[in-house]
Design a protein around this motif. Structure first.
Motif, short mmCIF file in Angstrom:
data_model
loop_
_atom_site.label_atom_id
_atom_site.label_comp_id
_atom_site.label_asym_id
_atom_site.label_seq_id
_atom_site.Cartn_x
_atom_site.Cartn_y
_atom_site.Cartn_z
N LEU A 12 0.77 -1.17 -0.12
CA LEU A 12 0.05 0.02 -0.07
C LEU A 12 0.79 1.36 -0.07
O LEU A 12 0.75 2.25 -0.62
CB LEU A 12 -0.88 -0.05 1.26
N ILE A 13 1.72 1.35 0.72
CA ILE A 13 3.03 2.37 0.82
C ILE A 13 3.63 2.66 -0.66
O ILE A 13 3.58 3.70 -1.09
CB ILE A 13 3.75 2.10 2.05
N VAL A 14 4.11 1.38 -1.13
CA VAL A 14 4.41 1.43 -2.53
C VAL A 14 3.71 2.15 -3.53
O VAL A 14 3.97 2.88 -4.21
CB VAL A 14 4.86 0.18 -2.98
N LEU A 15 2.27 1.98 -3.28
CA LEU A 15 1.15 2.31 -4.52
C LEU A 15 1.29 4.02 -4.36
O LEU A 15 1.19 4.33 -5.21
CB LEU A 15 -0.07 1.59 -4.34
N LEU A 16 1.07 4.40 -2.93
CA LEU A 16 1.13 5.63 -2.70
C LEU A 16 2.31 6.47 -3.04
O LEU A 16 2.35 7.60 -3.61
CB LEU A 16 0.82 5.97 -1.18
N ALA A 17 3.53 5.53 -2.89
CA ALA A 17 4.84 6.29 -3.31
C ALA A 17 4.79 6.46 -4.84
O ALA A 17 5.36 7.52 -5.34
CB ALA A 17 5.99 5.39 -2.99
N THR A 47 4.90 11.77 4.87
CA THR A 47 3.84 11.92 5.81
C THR A 47 2.68 10.81 5.59
O THR A 47 2.30 10.27 6.45
CB THR A 47 3.15 13.03 5.36
N LEU A 48 2.46 10.14 4.27
CA LEU A 48 1.74 9.19 3.91
C LEU A 48 2.16 8.07 4.62
O LEU A 48 1.38 7.05 4.93
CB LEU A 48 1.92 9.00 2.23
N ILE A 49 3.51 7.57 4.82
CA ILE A 49 3.97 6.44 5.46
C ILE A 49 3.41 6.51 6.76
O ILE A 49 2.84 5.40 7.38
CB ILE A 49 5.37 6.35 5.45
N VAL A 50 3.38 7.61 7.53
CA VAL A 50 2.98 7.67 8.99
C VAL A 50 1.46 7.56 8.92
O VAL A 50 1.11 6.70 9.93
CB VAL A 50 3.37 9.13 9.50
N ILE A 51 0.74 8.07 8.08
CA ILE A 51 -0.76 7.82 8.03
C ILE A 51 -1.08 6.46 7.90
O ILE A 51 -1.88 5.79 8.54
CB ILE A 51 -1.24 8.87 6.90
N VAL A 52 -0.40 5.87 6.73
CA VAL A 52 -0.74 4.15 6.60
C VAL A 52 -0.37 3.44 7.84
O VAL A 52 -0.99 2.63 8.28
CB VAL A 52 0.05 3.96 5.41
N ALA A 53 0.88 3.66 8.39
CA ALA A 53 1.30 2.92 9.32
C ALA A 53 0.31 3.22 10.62
O ALA A 53 0.01 2.18 11.31
CB ALA A 53 2.88 3.29 9.91
N SER A 54 0.27 4.32 10.85
CA SER A 54 -0.80 4.60 12.00
C SER A 54 -2.03 4.00 11.72
O SER A 54 -2.82 3.62 13.07
CB SER A 54 -1.13 6.27 12.05
N ASN A 55 -2.83 3.86 10.61
CA ASN A 55 -4.15 3.30 10.52
C ASN A 55 -3.82 1.76 10.08
O ASN A 55 -4.99 1.11 10.19
CB ASN A 55 -4.63 3.90 9.23
N THR A 56 -2.93 1.24 10.03
CA THR A 56 -2.77 -0.29 9.62
C THR A 56 -2.16 -1.25 10.76
O THR A 56 -2.08 -2.38 10.63
CB THR A 56 -2.30 -0.64 8.37
#
Length: 131
Positions: A12-17, A47-56
Protein backbone atom coordinates in the motif's frame (compact mmCIF):
# COMPACT_ATOMS: atom_id res chain seq x y z
CA UNK A 1 3.56 -11.01 12.68
CA UNK A 2 2.29 -12.40 9.51
CA UNK A 3 4.80 -11.59 6.80
CA UNK A 4 1.83 -11.36 4.45
CA UNK A 5 0.20 -8.57 6.47
CA UNK A 6 3.47 -6.67 6.81
CA UNK A 7 4.07 -6.99 3.08
CA UNK A 8 0.49 -5.97 2.24
CA UNK A 9 0.87 -2.78 4.27
CA UNK A 10 4.19 -2.09 2.56
CA UNK A 11 2.59 -2.64 -0.87
CA UNK A 12 0.00 0.00 0.00
CA UNK A 13 2.88 2.35 0.83
CA UNK A 14 4.51 1.50 -2.53
CA UNK A 15 1.30 2.34 -4.41
CA UNK A 16 1.10 5.66 -2.60
CA UNK A 17 4.79 6.29 -3.34
CA UNK A 18 4.18 5.72 -7.05
CA UNK A 19 1.18 8.07 -7.00
CA UNK A 20 3.27 10.59 -5.06
CA UNK A 21 5.98 10.40 -7.74
CA UNK A 22 3.48 10.88 -10.54
CA UNK A 23 1.99 13.88 -8.72
CA UNK A 24 5.50 15.29 -8.23
CA UNK A 25 6.47 14.90 -11.89
CA UNK A 26 3.17 15.85 -13.53
CA UNK A 27 1.89 18.56 -11.20
CA UNK A 28 4.33 19.88 -8.61
CA UNK A 29 7.32 20.10 -10.95
CA UNK A 30 5.20 21.98 -13.48
CA UNK A 31 3.84 24.41 -10.90
CA UNK A 32 6.80 24.87 -8.58
CA UNK A 33 9.81 23.59 -10.50
CA UNK A 34 11.76 20.39 -9.91
CA UNK A 35 14.03 22.01 -7.32
CA UNK A 36 11.09 22.52 -4.95
CA UNK A 37 8.95 19.58 -6.08
CA UNK A 38 11.57 16.97 -5.16
CA UNK A 39 11.90 17.80 -1.45
CA UNK A 40 8.16 18.41 -1.13
CA UNK A 41 7.61 14.95 -2.58
CA UNK A 42 9.92 13.41 0.04
CA UNK A 43 8.08 15.18 2.83
CA UNK A 44 4.66 14.20 1.48
CA UNK A 45 5.70 10.55 1.06
CA UNK A 46 7.07 10.48 4.60
CA UNK A 47 3.75 11.87 5.81
CA UNK A 48 1.82 9.24 3.84
CA UNK A 49 3.94 6.49 5.39
CA UNK A 50 3.10 7.73 8.89
CA UNK A 51 -0.61 7.91 8.02
CA UNK A 52 -0.66 4.38 6.56
CA UNK A 53 1.35 2.93 9.44
CA UNK A 54 -0.86 4.70 12.00
CA UNK A 55 -3.99 3.24 10.48
CA UNK A 56 -2.74 -0.29 9.84
CA UNK A 57 -0.15 -1.11 12.51
CA UNK A 58 -2.69 -2.90 14.69
CA UNK A 59 -3.37 -5.42 11.91
CA UNK A 60 0.15 -6.82 12.27
CA UNK A 61 -0.66 -8.56 15.53
CA UNK A 62 2.71 -7.50 16.92
CA UNK A 63 3.00 -6.76 20.62
CA UNK A 64 6.70 -6.25 21.34
CA UNK A 65 9.18 -3.46 20.67
CA UNK A 66 11.45 -5.98 18.94
CA UNK A 67 8.62 -7.07 16.65
CA UNK A 68 7.90 -3.51 15.57
CA UNK A 69 11.62 -2.82 15.06
CA UNK A 70 11.83 -5.95 12.91
CA UNK A 71 8.86 -4.74 10.86
CA UNK A 72 10.57 -1.39 10.27
CA UNK A 73 13.81 -3.07 9.23
CA UNK A 74 11.85 -5.40 6.96
CA UNK A 75 10.12 -2.43 5.31
CA UNK A 76 13.47 -0.67 4.93
CA UNK A 77 15.05 -3.75 3.34
CA UNK A 78 12.31 -4.38 0.81
CA UNK A 79 12.11 -0.67 -0.01
CA UNK A 80 15.81 -0.55 -0.90
CA UNK A 81 15.58 -3.83 -2.83
CA UNK A 82 12.53 -2.49 -4.68
CA UNK A 83 14.26 0.81 -5.51
CA UNK A 84 17.32 -0.88 -7.00
CA UNK A 85 15.35 -3.63 -8.77
CA UNK A 86 12.99 -1.14 -10.41
CA UNK A 87 15.84 1.17 -11.29
CA UNK A 88 18.08 -1.49 -12.80
CA UNK A 89 15.62 -3.79 -14.52
CA UNK A 90 12.53 -1.71 -15.30
CA UNK A 91 13.86 1.82 -15.76
CA UNK A 92 17.26 0.57 -17.07
CA UNK A 93 19.17 3.07 -14.93
CA UNK A 94 22.82 2.75 -13.96
CA UNK A 95 23.79 2.29 -10.31
CA UNK A 96 25.10 5.85 -10.34
CA UNK A 97 21.69 7.14 -11.46
CA UNK A 98 19.86 5.07 -8.85
CA UNK A 99 22.22 6.22 -6.12
CA UNK A 100 21.18 9.82 -6.81
CA UNK A 101 18.06 9.20 -4.70
CA UNK A 102 20.43 9.47 -1.72
CA UNK A 103 21.75 12.88 -2.84
CA UNK A 104 20.31 15.31 -0.32
CA UNK A 105 22.29 18.16 -1.91
CA UNK A 106 20.07 17.87 -4.99
CA UNK A 107 16.93 18.08 -2.86
CA UNK A 108 16.13 14.38 -2.81
CA UNK A 109 14.77 13.40 0.61
CA UNK A 110 14.66 9.64 -0.01
CA UNK A 111 16.96 9.24 3.01
CA UNK A 112 14.19 10.81 5.11
CA UNK A 113 11.70 8.37 3.59
CA UNK A 114 13.94 5.44 4.55
CA UNK A 115 14.29 6.73 8.11
CA UNK A 116 10.53 7.18 8.40
CA UNK A 117 9.69 3.77 6.91
CA UNK A 118 12.08 2.19 9.43
CA UNK A 119 11.04 4.08 12.54
CA UNK A 120 7.31 4.48 11.91
CA UNK A 121 6.30 1.00 13.13
CA UNK A 122 8.02 1.11 16.55
CA UNK A 123 7.29 4.80 17.20
CA UNK A 124 3.64 4.60 16.23
CA UNK A 125 3.21 1.37 18.20
CA UNK A 126 4.75 3.08 21.24
CA UNK A 127 2.44 6.08 20.83
CA UNK A 128 -0.58 3.76 20.50
CA UNK A 129 0.64 1.69 23.48
CA UNK A 130 0.74 -1.53 21.46
CA UNK A 131 3.72 -2.86 23.42
Amino acid sequence: MSIIIGTAIWLLIVLLAIANGVLRDKVLAQLLGKKLALPLSGISLSTLIVIVASNTIHFTGLSTFKGFINLGVYWLSITVIFEYTMGLFVEKKSLHEINQVFNIKKGNLFVLVLIVVTLAPPLIAYYKELY
